[in-house]
Design a protein around this motif. Structure first.
Motif, PDB file in Angstrom:
ATOM      1  N   VAL A 103       0.869  -1.175   0.000  1.00  0.00           N
ATOM      2  CA  VAL A 103       0.000   0.000   0.000  1.00  0.00           C
ATOM      3  C   VAL A 103       0.903   1.221   0.000  1.00  0.00           C
ATOM      4  O   VAL A 103       1.851   1.308   0.784  1.00  0.00           O
ATOM      5  CB  VAL A 103      -0.922   0.014   1.232  1.00  0.00           C
ATOM      6  CG1 VAL A 103      -1.823   1.242   1.195  1.00  0.00           C
ATOM      7  CG2 VAL A 103      -1.750  -1.263   1.303  1.00  0.00           C
ATOM      8  N   GLY A 159       1.165   5.272   0.493  1.00  0.00           N
ATOM      9  CA  GLY A 159       0.490   6.464   0.983  1.00  0.00           C
ATOM     10  C   GLY A 159       0.917   6.822   2.390  1.00  0.00           C
ATOM     11  O   GLY A 159       1.406   5.978   3.147  1.00  0.00           O
ATOM     12  N   ALA A 202      -4.231   5.048   3.565  1.00  0.00           N
ATOM     13  CA  ALA A 202      -3.190   4.037   3.369  1.00  0.00           C
ATOM     14  C   ALA A 202      -3.087   3.122   4.588  1.00  0.00           C
ATOM     15  O   ALA A 202      -2.990   1.893   4.457  1.00  0.00           O
ATOM     16  CB  ALA A 202      -1.855   4.707   3.087  1.00  0.00           C
ATOM     17  N   ASN A 250       5.728   4.667   2.697  1.00  0.00           N
ATOM     18  CA  ASN A 250       5.367   6.070   2.959  1.00  0.00           C
ATOM     19  C   ASN A 250       6.595   6.907   3.243  1.00  0.00           C
ATOM     20  O   ASN A 250       7.608   6.400   3.720  1.00  0.00           O
ATOM     21  CB  ASN A 250       4.396   6.147   4.138  1.00  0.00           C
ATOM     22  CG  ASN A 250       5.009   5.612   5.418  1.00  0.00           C
ATOM     23  OD1 ASN A 250       5.614   6.349   6.184  1.00  0.00           O
ATOM     24  ND2 ASN A 250       4.882   4.286   5.646  1.00  0.00           N
ATOM     25  N   GLU A 308      -3.168   4.571  -2.210  1.00  0.00           N
ATOM     26  CA  GLU A 308      -4.141   5.173  -1.294  1.00  0.00           C
ATOM     27  C   GLU A 308      -3.558   6.477  -0.755  1.00  0.00           C
ATOM     28  O   GLU A 308      -2.991   6.532   0.324  1.00  0.00           O
ATOM     29  CB  GLU A 308      -4.464   4.209  -0.139  1.00  0.00           C
ATOM     30  CG  GLU A 308      -5.201   2.951  -0.552  1.00  0.00           C
ATOM     31  CD  GLU A 308      -6.689   3.211  -0.830  1.00  0.00           C
ATOM     32  OE1 GLU A 308      -7.148   4.359  -0.650  1.00  0.00           O
ATOM     33  OE2 GLU A 308      -7.388   2.256  -1.209  1.00  0.00           O
TER      34      GLU A 308
END
Length: 305
Positions: A148, A150, A155, A173, A227
């Motif tokens: 994922v 974000g 996220a 991230n 996300e």
């Protein structure tokens, strides 16, 4: 901690702010959720809006709008909505701070823009391992390895959701920007948090096989969920069974009263389609605020009878 409101509005752009103003002036208990910096208007300049002379910045207009909302007595929370559900008394919204808010009526005013990574492979592998909706596509990645991408609540919540499906979940991230409660849940989970970096490429043959990070490291995986920011309007709307427009399936379908197919749920602004203009957003926000307030008052009278 639970709270109950008459009207909850998701989105602090021009549609949401106008809806809050009209709903609270009808003597309703109103909550406006969102951050003005996420509005498409925030970074814009406006000179084509009636009765506003010269060029105004979007930030200036939105800040003035928030002052109006506060002065009229509405409540403001800079919280993201993680999940929404319907119950016998209306709707429940789970917020990133851990608070659950219950409301008699609900207005979607949180726009439609879907932020992209804008990296090689993202467009090519869309639908072939690249997804923008965990709630929609998680089931396709059972026992798979996924990442994922974000920094914010969407996220983190997406990564936590995927732990119930995928065999391995990475969260990529630069820096986590969410409530301490949500970050604590992440730290207690099986998600492998890779912070301080970003994705520079998505690669594969017929489907996603790897992602490349800024330091050149490659992660082998089967799926990538993008996300960025808060959970999008489409995902939240689908959780309630709200009808989308049949032509593009990219906007919420409403009538002239801004009503959706779900009683008590309204939509205003960019989420209802073109044109993406402040004038339209404010007009629809006005209608949505009044209609949602009227609906909430009717429900209150029923509850007392």
């Amino acid at each position: 901690m639970n709270e109950r409101k008459d009207v909850v509005i998701i989105g602090a752009g021009p549609a949401g702010i106008q809806a809050a103003i009209h709903a609270v002036r009808k003597k309703c208990d109103v909550l406006l959720l969102g951050r003005i910096e996420r509005s498409a208007l925030f970074s814009a300049h406006v000179e084509n809006y009636a009765c506003v002379a010269g060029v105004k910045t979007g930030e200036e207009l939105l800040l003035a709008g928030l002052d109006q909302v506060k002065n009229f007595g509405a409540h403001l929370m800079e919280d993201d909505v993680l999940k929404v559900h319907q119950d016998d008394e209306g709707f429940g919204l789970e917020l990133e701070s851990g608070v659950t808010v219950f409301t008699r009526s609900l207005i979607f005013a949180n726009g439609t823009a879907r932020k992209k990574l804008k990296v090689p492979g993202e467009k090519e592998f869309f639908g072939k391992g690249v997804s923008y909706c965990v709630d929609c596509d998680a089931n396709f990645f059972r026992n798979a390895t996924v990442a994922v991408i974000g920094n914010a609540s969407a996220a983190i919540d997406g990564a936590l959701t995927l732990t119930g499906y995928a065999g391995k979940v990475y969260l990529i991230n630069r820096e986590l920007m969410a409530s301490k409660e949500l970050i604590a849940k992440l730290e207690e989970s099986s998600v492998e948090n890779i912070s301080g970096t970003w994705v520079t490429e998505i690669a594969g043959q017929d489907a996603v096989q790897t992602i490349v990070l800024e330091n050149g490291e490659q992660l082998a995986l089967d799926g990538v969920f993008v996300e960025l920011g808060a959970k999008g309007a489409m995902e939240l709307a689908l959780e309630l069974g709200i009808q989308l427009d049949l032509d593009t399936m990219s906007h919420i379908d409403t009538n002239k009263k801004t009503e959706t197919n779900v009683p008590g749920v309204y939509a205003a602004g960019d989420i209802t389609g073109h044109p993406y203009q402040m004038a339209k957003a404010v007009g629809e926000g006005c209608i949505a605020g009044m209609e949602a307030a009227n609906f909430a008052k009717k429900q209150k009278r029923k509850d007392k009878s």
